[in-house]
Scaffold this active site. Sequence first.
Site, PDB file in Angstrom:
ATOM      1  N   ASN A   1       0.936  -1.188   0.064  1.00  0.00           N
ATOM      2  CA  ASN A   1       0.315  -0.058  -0.110  1.00  0.00           C
ATOM      3  C   ASN A   1       0.930   1.189   0.134  1.00  0.00           C
ATOM      4  O   ASN A   1       1.400   1.514   0.989  1.00  0.00           O
ATOM      5  CB  ASN A   1      -0.912   0.036   1.361  1.00  0.00           C
ATOM      6  CG  ASN A   1      -1.832   1.259   1.437  1.00  0.00           C
ATOM      7  OD1 ASN A   1      -1.831   2.024   0.353  1.00  0.00           O
ATOM      8  ND2 ASN A   1      -2.060   1.351   2.719  1.00  0.00           N
ATOM      9  N   TRP A   2       0.990   1.596  -1.322  1.00  0.00           N
ATOM     10  CA  TRP A   2       1.891   2.938  -1.365  1.00  0.00           C
ATOM     11  C   TRP A   2       1.312   4.178  -0.778  1.00  0.00           C
ATOM     12  O   TRP A   2       1.896   5.121  -0.622  1.00  0.00           O
ATOM     13  CB  TRP A   2       2.134   3.169  -2.638  1.00  0.00           C
ATOM     14  CG  TRP A   2       3.122   2.171  -3.434  1.00  0.00           C
ATOM     15  CD1 TRP A   2       3.677   0.837  -2.766  1.00  0.00           C
ATOM     16  CD2 TRP A   2       3.630   1.960  -4.764  1.00  0.00           C
ATOM     17  NE1 TRP A   2       4.249   0.223  -3.613  1.00  0.00           N
ATOM     18  CE2 TRP A   2       4.137   0.573  -4.912  1.00  0.00           C
ATOM     19  CE3 TRP A   2       3.495   2.680  -5.779  1.00  0.00           C
ATOM     20  CZ2 TRP A   2       4.561   0.319  -6.012  1.00  0.00           C
ATOM     21  CZ3 TRP A   2       3.948   1.996  -7.116  1.00  0.00           C
ATOM     22  CH2 TRP A   2       4.593   0.972  -7.242  1.00  0.00           C
ATOM     23  N   LYS A   3       0.027   4.382  -0.415  1.00  0.00           N
ATOM     24  CA  LYS A   3      -0.430   5.428   0.145  1.00  0.00           C
ATOM     25  C   LYS A   3      -0.302   6.631  -0.851  1.00  0.00           C
ATOM     26  O   LYS A   3      -0.177   6.387  -2.012  1.00  0.00           O
ATOM     27  CB  LYS A   3       0.050   5.561   1.605  1.00  0.00           C
ATOM     28  CG  LYS A   3      -0.034   4.369   2.488  1.00  0.00           C
ATOM     29  CD  LYS A   3       0.069   4.785   3.973  1.00  0.00           C
ATOM     30  CE  LYS A   3       0.026   3.398   4.919  1.00  0.00           C
ATOM     31  NZ  LYS A   3       0.034   3.541   6.212  1.00  0.00           N
TER      32      LYS A   3
ATOM     33  N   HIS B   1      -9.681   0.987   4.828  1.00  0.00           N
ATOM     34  CA  HIS B   1      -8.298   1.276   5.814  1.00  0.00           C
ATOM     35  C   HIS B   1      -8.617   2.134   7.051  1.00  0.00           C
ATOM     36  O   HIS B   1      -9.402   3.407   6.727  1.00  0.00           O
ATOM     37  CB  HIS B   1      -7.305   1.871   4.854  1.00  0.00           C
ATOM     38  CG  HIS B   1      -5.957   1.619   5.213  1.00  0.00           C
ATOM     39  ND1 HIS B   1      -5.462   2.763   6.173  1.00  0.00           N
ATOM     40  CD2 HIS B   1      -4.918   1.021   4.888  1.00  0.00           C
ATOM     41  CE1 HIS B   1      -4.139   2.407   6.664  1.00  0.00           C
ATOM     42  NE2 HIS B   1      -3.984   1.334   5.713  1.00  0.00           N
TER      43      HIS B   1
ATOM     44  N   GLU C   1      -6.909   4.713   8.007  1.00  0.00           N
ATOM     45  CA  GLU C   1      -6.555   6.052   7.830  1.00  0.00           C
ATOM     46  C   GLU C   1      -7.664   6.698   7.135  1.00  0.00           C
ATOM     47  O   GLU C   1      -8.166   7.924   7.273  1.00  0.00           O
ATOM     48  CB  GLU C   1      -5.343   6.117   6.866  1.00  0.00           C
ATOM     49  CG  GLU C   1      -4.123   6.144   7.624  1.00  0.00           C
ATOM     50  CD  GLU C   1      -2.897   5.518   6.871  1.00  0.00           C
ATOM     51  OE1 GLU C   1      -2.898   5.269   5.579  1.00  0.00           O
ATOM     52  OE2 GLU C   1      -1.587   5.018   7.623  1.00  0.00           O
TER      53      GLU C   1
ATOM     54  N   GLU D   1      -5.537  -4.853  10.831  1.00  0.00           N
ATOM     55  CA  GLU D   1      -4.531  -3.875  10.678  1.00  0.00           C
ATOM     56  C   GLU D   1      -4.699  -3.065  11.925  1.00  0.00           C
ATOM     57  O   GLU D   1      -5.539  -2.380  12.238  1.00  0.00           O
ATOM     58  CB  GLU D   1      -4.616  -2.979   9.824  1.00  0.00           C
ATOM     59  CG  GLU D   1      -4.271  -3.562   8.403  1.00  0.00           C
ATOM     60  CD  GLU D   1      -3.706  -2.830   7.341  1.00  0.00           C
ATOM     61  OE1 GLU D   1      -2.469  -2.838   6.745  1.00  0.00           O
ATOM     62  OE2 GLU D   1      -4.273  -1.655   7.123  1.00  0.00           O
TER      63      GLU D   1
ATOM     64  N   GLY E   1       2.153   2.102  10.792  1.00  0.00           N
ATOM     65  CA  GLY E   1       3.011   3.245  10.641  1.00  0.00           C
ATOM     66  C   GLY E   1       3.935   3.877  11.906  1.00  0.00           C
ATOM     67  O   GLY E   1       4.423   4.796  12.063  1.00  0.00           O
TER      68      GLY E   1
ATOM     69  N   SER F   1       3.441  -2.227  10.504  1.00  0.00           N
ATOM     70  CA  SER F   1       4.677  -2.123  10.715  1.00  0.00           C
ATOM     71  C   SER F   1       5.515  -3.532  10.402  1.00  0.00           C
ATOM     72  O   SER F   1       6.229  -3.920  11.042  1.00  0.00           O
ATOM     73  CB  SER F   1       4.942  -1.681  12.267  1.00  0.00           C
ATOM     74  OG  SER F   1       4.699  -0.501  12.314  1.00  0.00           O
TER      75      SER F   1
ATOM     76  N   GLY G   1       2.751  -1.075   4.310  1.00  0.00           N
ATOM     77  CA  GLY G   1       2.805   0.338   4.081  1.00  0.00           C
ATOM     78  C   GLY G   1       4.122   0.793   3.543  1.00  0.00           C
ATOM     79  O   GLY G   1       4.684   0.654   2.604  1.00  0.00           O
ATOM     80  N   GLY G   2       4.780   1.207   4.815  1.00  0.00           N
ATOM     81  CA  GLY G   2       6.038   1.904   4.697  1.00  0.00           C
ATOM     82  C   GLY G   2       7.242   1.092   3.803  1.00  0.00           C
ATOM     83  O   GLY G   2       7.945   1.687   3.067  1.00  0.00           O
TER      84      GLY G   2
END
Length: 260
Positions: free
Chosen positions: A9-11, A95, A97, A167, A173, A213, A234-235
């Site tokens: 997930n590159w956001k 998600h 976010e 999640e 994150g 994470s 993600g990151g």
Amino acid sequence: MRTPVVIGNWKMQGTLADARALAAGVRDGVRRLKDVHVGLCPPFTALAAVGEIVAGSPVKLGAQNCHWEDAGAHTGEISLPMLADLKCTYVLVGHSERRREMRETDDWINLKVRAALRHHVSPVLCVGETGDERRQGLTFTTVEGQLRSGLAGVPAEEVGRVLLAYEPVWAIGTGVNATPAQAAEVHGYLRGLLSELASKEIASTVPILYGGSVKADNAQALAAESEIDGMLVGGASLQAPGFVSIVKQAAHRVAPARSK
Ligand code: PEP
């Protein structure tokens, strides 16, 4: 054993040039792997370009969000027919976010899940508790509510086309991942609910991914849990070598030795 699924997930990160380079790096890095499904969810602006780069490879395209209507006056939104036109395999739904920043409600998330299924794009329904909810002993109550409302009205036979992502919000994150045992406990609970909502057979086919994470240095322990069917990353999906390493660890999952 279910085939592991690892989705990046590159956001809201990167230029088109960054997206092209990252997609090519992942495509080349996972080329020889078998028995693992890989998805990339770039920003909308890069979907078409990434789709061209991964076409014909085992890497599948995914979107980070969708609207539930097929078309209409919804400024700034992207529909499922648009995503299907770009050959998206996956779409992230719910998600945390988006639940938090965009105030997405369970009703909207349910509409999105059902719209994705109608258009043969696999929804990745994200659920997870906040840190406060975990401290108050509300983890299972929270994820159960999110799962039941997310899948409301979805016929049992369609439940097998959904992916779940557990999640925990406190792990996204933050650099603090759920332990493999914490994640496996919630995954087992979610699978029990899926059995109730659909059937044991259908529930046994649904991939339940862990997200929060995940990195190259904790992926192996997470992947080794039989209840963890892959990861939503993600990151650590923003650098091809690290993401490819996570995919490899998921593909070569080894169950931990259990004491008797
Ligand atoms: C995510 O946003 O889905 C996620 C899991 O992020 P991170 O890996 O950065 O915690």
